[in-house]
Design a protein around this motif. Structure first.
Motif, PDB file in Angstrom:
ATOM      1  N   PHE A  41       0.820  -1.208   0.000  1.00 22.89           N
ATOM      2  CA  PHE A  41       0.000   0.000   0.000  1.00 22.89           C
ATOM      3  C   PHE A  41       0.858   1.264   0.000  1.00 22.89           C
ATOM      4  O   PHE A  41       0.493   2.275  -0.597  1.00 22.89           O
ATOM      5  N   ARG A  42       1.996   1.191   0.654  1.00 25.66           N
ATOM      6  CA  ARG A  42       2.901   2.345   0.671  1.00 25.66           C
ATOM      7  C   ARG A  42       3.345   2.710  -0.746  1.00 25.66           C
ATOM      8  O   ARG A  42       3.257   3.862  -1.172  1.00 25.66           O
ATOM      9  N   PHE A  43       3.830   1.708  -1.476  1.00 29.12           N
ATOM     10  CA  PHE A  43       4.342   1.989  -2.816  1.00 29.12           C
ATOM     11  C   PHE A  43       3.219   2.246  -3.822  1.00 29.12           C
ATOM     12  O   PHE A  43       3.391   3.021  -4.761  1.00 29.12           O
ATOM     13  N   SER A  44       2.082   1.614  -3.632  1.00 26.54           N
ATOM     14  CA  SER A  44       0.945   1.874  -4.511  1.00 26.54           C
ATOM     15  C   SER A  44       0.465   3.313  -4.359  1.00 26.54           C
ATOM     16  O   SER A  44       0.178   4.004  -5.340  1.00 26.54           O
ATOM     17  N   LEU A  45       0.380   3.772  -3.101  1.00 22.87           N
ATOM     18  CA  LEU A  45      -0.021   5.159  -2.849  1.00 22.87           C
ATOM     19  C   LEU A  45       1.005   6.131  -3.421  1.00 22.87           C
ATOM     20  O   LEU A  45       0.658   7.134  -4.043  1.00 22.87           O
ATOM     21  N   GLY A  46       2.281   5.807  -3.216  1.00 23.79           N
ATOM     22  CA  GLY A  46       3.343   6.651  -3.767  1.00 23.79           C
ATOM     23  C   GLY A  46       3.269   6.728  -5.285  1.00 23.79           C
ATOM     24  O   GLY A  46       3.401   7.806  -5.879  1.00 23.79           O
ATOM     25  N   ALA A  47       3.035   5.579  -5.920  1.00 24.01           N
ATOM     26  CA  ALA A  47       2.920   5.548  -7.380  1.00 24.01           C
ATOM     27  C   ALA A  47       1.742   6.405  -7.850  1.00 24.01           C
ATOM     28  O   ALA A  47       1.853   7.157  -8.825  1.00 24.01           O
ATOM     29  N   ALA A  48       0.610   6.312  -7.144  1.00 27.47           N
ATOM     30  CA  ALA A  48      -0.571   7.096  -7.519  1.00 27.47           C
ATOM     31  C   ALA A  48      -0.286   8.588  -7.429  1.00 27.47           C
ATOM     32  O   ALA A  48      -0.699   9.375  -8.302  1.00 27.47           O
ATOM     33  N   THR A 175      16.832  10.107 -18.427  1.00 29.75           N
ATOM     34  CA  THR A 175      15.398   9.967 -18.155  1.00 29.75           C
ATOM     35  C   THR A 175      14.955  10.995 -17.118  1.00 29.75           C
ATOM     36  O   THR A 175      15.651  11.223 -16.128  1.00 29.75           O
ATOM     37  N   ASP A 176      13.795  11.604 -17.353  1.00 33.02           N
ATOM     38  CA  ASP A 176      13.251  12.558 -16.401  1.00 33.02           C
ATOM     39  C   ASP A 176      13.071  11.869 -15.045  1.00 33.02           C
ATOM     40  O   ASP A 176      12.472  10.787 -14.973  1.00 33.02           O
ATOM     41  N   PRO A 177      13.573  12.462 -13.942  1.00 35.32           N
ATOM     42  CA  PRO A 177      13.520  11.785 -12.642  1.00 35.32           C
ATOM     43  C   PRO A 177      12.102  11.495 -12.140  1.00 35.32           C
ATOM     44  O   PRO A 177      11.880  10.488 -11.469  1.00 35.32           O
ATOM     45  N   THR A 178      11.145  12.358 -12.460  1.00 42.59           N
ATOM     46  CA  THR A 178       9.772  12.106 -12.009  1.00 42.59           C
ATOM     47  C   THR A 178       9.180  10.911 -12.750  1.00 42.59           C
ATOM     48  O   THR A 178       8.518  10.054 -12.150  1.00 42.59           O
ATOM     49  N   ARG A 179       9.415  10.835 -14.056  1.00 43.73           N
ATOM     50  CA  ARG A 179       8.937   9.685 -14.831  1.00 43.73           C
ATOM     51  C   ARG A 179       9.624   8.409 -14.359  1.00 43.73           C
ATOM     52  O   ARG A 179       8.984   7.353 -14.244  1.00 43.73           O
ATOM     53  N   LEU A 180      10.912   8.515 -14.072  1.00 42.88           N
ATOM     54  CA  LEU A 180      11.656   7.364 -13.569  1.00 42.88           C
ATOM     55  C   LEU A 180      11.053   6.873 -12.252  1.00 42.88           C
ATOM     56  O   LEU A 180      10.783   5.679 -12.074  1.00 42.88           O
ATOM     57  N   THR A 181      10.817   7.811 -11.334  1.00 42.66           N
ATOM     58  CA  THR A 181      10.251   7.455 -10.034  1.00 42.66           C
ATOM     59  C   THR A 181       8.882   6.799 -10.176  1.00 42.66           C
ATOM     60  O   THR A 181       8.578   5.807  -9.501  1.00 42.66           O
ATOM     61  N   ALA A 182       8.054   7.351 -11.057  1.00 42.72           N
ATOM     62  CA  ALA A 182       6.705   6.806 -11.261  1.00 42.72           C
ATOM     63  C   ALA A 182       6.761   5.350 -11.698  1.00 42.72           C
ATOM     64  O   ALA A 182       6.021   4.500 -11.190  1.00 42.72           O
ATOM     65  N   HIS A 183       7.642   5.038 -12.622  1.00 42.46           N
ATOM     66  CA  HIS A 183       7.750   3.673 -13.127  1.00 42.46           C
ATOM     67  C   HIS A 183       8.363   2.731 -12.083  1.00 42.46           C
ATOM     68  O   HIS A 183       7.915   1.595 -11.913  1.00 42.46           O
ATOM     69  N   VAL A 184       9.395   3.210 -11.370  1.00 43.43           N
ATOM     70  CA  VAL A 184      10.041   2.382 -10.355  1.00 43.43           C
ATOM     71  C   VAL A 184       9.061   2.027  -9.242  1.00 43.43           C
ATOM     72  O   VAL A 184       9.015   0.886  -8.770  1.00 43.43           O
ATOM     73  N   LEU A 185       8.224   2.996  -8.830  1.00 47.91           N
ATOM     74  CA  LEU A 185       7.251   2.738  -7.771  1.00 47.91           C
ATOM     75  C   LEU A 185       6.239   1.669  -8.180  1.00 47.91           C
ATOM     76  O   LEU A 185       5.850   0.830  -7.364  1.00 47.91           O
ATOM     77  N   VAL A 186       5.817   1.696  -9.435  1.00 50.46           N
ATOM     78  CA  VAL A 186       4.872   0.686  -9.914  1.00 50.46           C
ATOM     79  C   VAL A 186       5.512  -0.697  -9.868  1.00 50.46           C
ATOM     80  O   VAL A 186       4.901  -1.663  -9.387  1.00 50.46           O
ATOM     81  N   VAL A 187       6.750  -0.805 -10.370  1.00 49.41           N
ATOM     82  CA  VAL A 187       7.438  -2.102 -10.376  1.00 49.41           C
ATOM     83  C   VAL A 187       7.664  -2.591  -8.948  1.00 49.41           C
ATOM     84  O   VAL A 187       7.484  -3.782  -8.644  1.00 49.41           O
ATOM     85  N   THR A 188       8.054  -1.682  -8.056  1.00 52.25           N
ATOM     86  CA  THR A 188       8.283  -2.055  -6.662  1.00 52.25           C
ATOM     87  C   THR A 188       6.995  -2.558  -6.017  1.00 52.25           C
ATOM     88  O   THR A 188       6.987  -3.581  -5.315  1.00 52.25           O
ATOM     89  N   ALA A 189       5.892  -1.846  -6.246  1.00 51.30           N
ATOM     90  CA  ALA A 189       4.597  -2.263  -5.689  1.00 51.30           C
ATOM     91  C   ALA A 189       4.192  -3.634  -6.220  1.00 51.30           C
ATOM     92  O   ALA A 189       3.717  -4.490  -5.459  1.00 51.30           O
TER      93      ALA A 189
END
Length: 208
Positions: A41-48, A175-189
């Motif tokens: 839930f932590r990473f899903s919320l972060g990704a959202a 790679t744009d850091p925000t786009r990178l973070t968004a994708h990494v959070l999804v994979v982590t979740a």
């Protein structure tokens, strides 16, 4: 402000956020939340949240090619090191776990010198030596709270975070850091979701 000042302030904000992880991890444990449940839930919320920022920027394009493969690797690494960190909380206090985790700059620097051509200077080596000495002193003073398994787990998490930082710099330099973070959070979740399903899917119940 200079870029170095802005970067330094961002690091302080991030460090403050990281400092709360162990405390909330202990709280979650006290109310009966399993680690996979909490982290999913932590990473899903972060990704959202981060995808929401991208949506506001009209930048919802999905990465492809090498950047996408890189984010998959980084996401899995982040999931594993996070699970190790929260597992260590079972064996050690929140404060001690956090302090030992902050040895990760040693791993970052150790990898950055050969891989990112960063300079080995007297100032940087001295700073790392002082940081390590501080960790050793705290662990020594609080030796009764030290668990060998907990120490190994949080050190593994620290080393993993060092690899994550350096690998991220190498693999996604353009790679744009925000786009990178968004994708990494999804994979982590998703990675933690697989662990959660494997260990037994038990959604959290209110009010915890």
């Amino acid at each position: 402000m200079r870029e170095e000042t802005i970067g330094g302030l961002m690091v302080l904000v991030a460090a403050t956020g990281f400092g709360t992880l162990a405390v909330f991890g202990k709280i979650a444990e006290a109310v009966g939340l399993s680690r996979p449940t909490l982290l999913f839930f932590r990473f899903s919320l972060g990704a959202a949240i981060v995808w929401g920022v991208l949506a506001k920027r009209n930048d919802l394009a999905v990465l492809s090619g090498r950047p996408l493969y890189a984010t998959v690797v980084l996401g899995v690494i982040y999931a594993v090191l996070t699970l190790a960190y929260f597992r260590a909380l079972t064996y050690m206090t929140a404060s001690l776990t956090s302090i030992v985790f902050y040895t990760y700059p040693i791993f970052v620097f150790g990898l950055s010198v050969p891989l990112l051509d960063e300079q080995l200077t007297l100032g940087s080596v001295s700073a790392l030596g002082l940081a390590l000495a501080g960790v050793v002193m705290v662990v020594g003073v609080d030796a009764s709270q030290v668990s060998l398994l907990g120490l190994l787990l949080v050190t593994a998490a620290s080393a993993g975070y060092g690899v994550y930082n350096v690998a991220g710099r190498i693999l996604t330099a353009d790679t744009d850091p925000t786009r990178l973070t968004a994708h990494v959070l999804v994979v982590t979740a998703l990675t933690i979701g697989v662990v959660w399903a494997w260990s037994g899917f038990t959604p959290p119940a209110p009010p915890p």
